[in-house]
Design a protein around this motif. Structure first.
Motif, PDB file in Angstrom:
ATOM      1  N   HIS A 126      -5.345  -2.543   0.764  1.00  0.00           N
ATOM      2  CA  HIS A 126      -5.374  -1.636  -0.744  1.00  0.00           C
ATOM      3  C   HIS A 126      -3.929  -2.276  -0.855  1.00  0.00           C
ATOM      4  N   THR A 127      -3.588  -2.268  -1.970  1.00  0.00           N
ATOM      5  CA  THR A 127      -2.179  -2.532  -2.445  1.00  0.00           C
ATOM      6  C   THR A 127      -1.436  -1.205  -3.023  1.00  0.00           C
ATOM      7  N   VAL A 144      -7.451   6.165  -4.453  1.00  0.00           N
ATOM      8  CA  VAL A 144      -7.992   6.931  -4.333  1.00  0.00           C
ATOM      9  C   VAL A 144      -7.609   8.321  -3.823  1.00  0.00           C
ATOM     10  N   ALA A 161     -12.609   1.367  -4.572  1.00  0.00           N
ATOM     11  CA  ALA A 161     -11.397   1.488  -3.690  1.00  0.00           C
ATOM     12  C   ALA A 161     -12.025   2.428  -2.287  1.00  0.00           C
ATOM     13  N   ILE A 184      -7.292   3.713   3.705  1.00  0.00           N
ATOM     14  CA  ILE A 184      -6.107   3.267   3.538  1.00  0.00           C
ATOM     15  C   ILE A 184      -5.464   3.090   4.985  1.00  0.00           C
ATOM     16  N   SER A 233      -4.509   0.236  -5.877  1.00  0.00           N
ATOM     17  CA  SER A 233      -5.194   0.556  -5.575  1.00  0.00           C
ATOM     18  C   SER A 233      -5.956   1.675  -4.881  1.00  0.00           C
ATOM     19  N   ARG A 234      -4.910   1.884  -3.530  1.00  0.00           N
ATOM     20  CA  ARG A 234      -4.276   3.376  -2.982  1.00  0.00           C
ATOM     21  C   ARG A 234      -3.924   4.485  -4.503  1.00  0.00           C
ATOM     22  N   GLU A 246       0.852  -1.406  -0.031  1.00  0.00           N
ATOM     23  CA  GLU A 246      -0.508   0.170  -0.240  1.00  0.00           C
ATOM     24  C   GLU A 246       1.079   1.096  -0.418  1.00  0.00           C
ATOM     25  N   PHE A 300      -5.637  -4.267  -4.806  1.00  0.00           N
ATOM     26  CA  PHE A 300      -5.419  -4.944  -3.737  1.00  0.00           C
ATOM     27  C   PHE A 300      -5.164  -6.206  -3.520  1.00  0.00           C
TER      28      PHE A 300
END
Ligand SMILES: C[S@@+](CC[C@H](N)C(=O)[O-])C[C@H]1O[C@@H](n2cnc3c(N)ncnc32)[C@H](O)[C@@H]1O
Length: 417
Positions: A141-142, A149, A92, A97, A145-146, A36, A131
């Motif tokens: 999250h990865t 956001v 997402a 987070i 995916s972060r 993340e 993800f």
């Protein structure tokens, strides 16, 4: 022979990955990770290290395909449904987070059936590293995916790709068979969106799609090889009208390319032309240090060009149009041009197969295919550009084509004699 090649590729991967790793350590840059908090931009400034990274990527692609073998290369799983769902349900942003959420709770938040949600996300995890599932049934999250956001442009790019581009691919042959036309409203995109209007006209009455498209374009412009800085540095702007000339940026969107040029060349003046919705409010968004030198004007580039200028810039315009339409646009520009005025195109250039590194050739050929499905247009080779200018007006002589070092887009310059 093949066994020699795979060993050679393994060596290239090792040698070049070590170079990238060493550079990152030396410059205190974080090493790539899917976590993340992993870096989304590697911040590699050195050309040599960017090249090493490209060689490592090309070699891993080739090695991967050699080891898969031809049978599996013919059976790729090209399924965009999972990423489309992530965009459509804004999945997402529903995961905190540095936090986690169960599939069950997430399905509830998204209004989605849990079985569908789980299959979408597990596909995205293993195919795209979007993800992760730190424990069974729990989603976190990865780095990818972060980014969805935190970066609205990345989100817009995902939506544009899967809600519009992918849908158009699926309808391309239907459109070719049905219409047998190269007009921009007879495409796979038109069939997929159920409209007879060309994209730009349709966007005018669909402002959300228009702004998603604009956001996707600026995401693309931020990518390494497409940055506006290549055109700023790759063209002799200081010689235009002795550094005091006028540039018309035709189809210039909200003027960000002119802003970039204006910031480096303090005496040049700019007129950004585009369709009314695209430029609405753009003047107020200009940085104050260049605002007085950039004006906006509503103009349809199929109608006669009203402004007399030194340069008519067409950046990423012509690749959206068939040859016949590009010729029409150029013919509409010529009446405003004095002898010696120039058309400067900043657009894709197709080279002979095998000249570009595979990763770059893939990009250009992917764009060429996208142009077919969205606009019935194409990317062009050097000779295509020369021929188009000649067909538009025989006074376009001396068509020059070059690619600034490291750039994705070529510069094509034609002077009206
Ligand atoms: C791919 S974008 C390129 C924008 C910008 N030049 C850049 O470098 O990012 C194409 C642009 O052409 C504009 N456009 C499309 N049809 C047009 C027309 N008939 N007259 C003027 N602009 C048009 C669109 O609104 C859009 O801003």
């Amino acid at each position: 022979m093949t066994s020699i090649r795979i060993a050679e590729l393994a060596f290239l991967i090792k040698e070049n990955t070590f170079k990238v790793d060493e550079y990152m350590r030396r410059n205190g840059l974080p090493s790539p990770t899917f976590d993340e908090d992993g870096p989304v931009d590697f911040k590699i400034q050195s050309r040599e290290i960017q090249e090493a990274r490209a060689i490592a990527i090309d070699s891993t692609l080739e090695l991967h395909q050699l080891l898969l073998g031809p049978a599996l290369c013919l059976r790729p799983v090209l399924n965009g449904t999972s990423l489309q769902a992530i965009y459509r349900y804004d999945i997402a942003s529903k995961i905190p987070i540095h936090g986690e959420v169960s599939f069950k709770e997430l399905a509830h938040k998204c209004g989605l059936n849990e079985i569908h949600l789980r299959r979408f996300l597990r596909f995205a995890m293993v195919w795209h590293r979007v993800f992760q599932e730190p424990r069974k049934g729990i989603v976190a999250h990865t780095a990818a995916s972060r980014k969805l956001v935190e970066d609205p442009l990345a989100r817009a790019g995902l939506g544009y790709m899967f809600d519009e581009v992918w849908q158009s691919f699926a309808q391309t042959f239907e459109a070719m068979d049905t219409f047998q036309s190269d007009e921009p409203n007879k495409t796979g995109w038109n069939l997929s969106q159920h409209t007879e209007k060309p994209t730009w006209e349709y966007y005018a009455s669909h402002p959300e799609m228009a702004s998603r498209f604009a956001a996707s374009m600026s995401l693309f412009s931020d990518s390494i090889g497409a940055s506006p800085s290549f055109l700023v540095q790759g063209y002799p702007w200081s010689s235009i009208g002795d550094g005091r000339g006028t540039i018309v940026d035709v189809g210039g969107s909200r003027g960000f390319q002119c802003v970039a040029i204006a910031q480096s060349f303090p005496d040049l003046h700019f007129v950004v032309q585009d369709l009314p919705d695209m430029i609405d409010g753009a003047k107020n968004a200009l940085p104050t240090n260049v605002e007085s030198r950039i004006s906006f004007m509503e103009h349809d580039f199929f109608t006669e060009q009203p402004v007399s200028a030194d340069i008519y810039l067409f950046r990423i315009i012509f690749h959206n149009w068939s040859d016949a339409n590009v010729i029409k646009i150029l013919k509409a520009t010529v009446p405003a041009m004095q002898s010696g005025a120039r058309v400067v195109v900043n657009d894709y250039l197709i080279l002979e197969p095998g000249i570009l590194p595979p990763i770059r050739e893939r990009e250009v050929r992917a764009m060429d295919m996208i142009m077919l499905s969205l606009f019935n247009s194409r990317e062009r080779e050097k000779e295509d550009w020369q021929s188009i200018f000649q067909q538009a007006d025989a006074r376009f002589t001396n068509v020059k084509v070059w690619v600034p070092e490291g750039a994705t887009l070529a510069i094509i310059e034609a002077t009206l004699e």
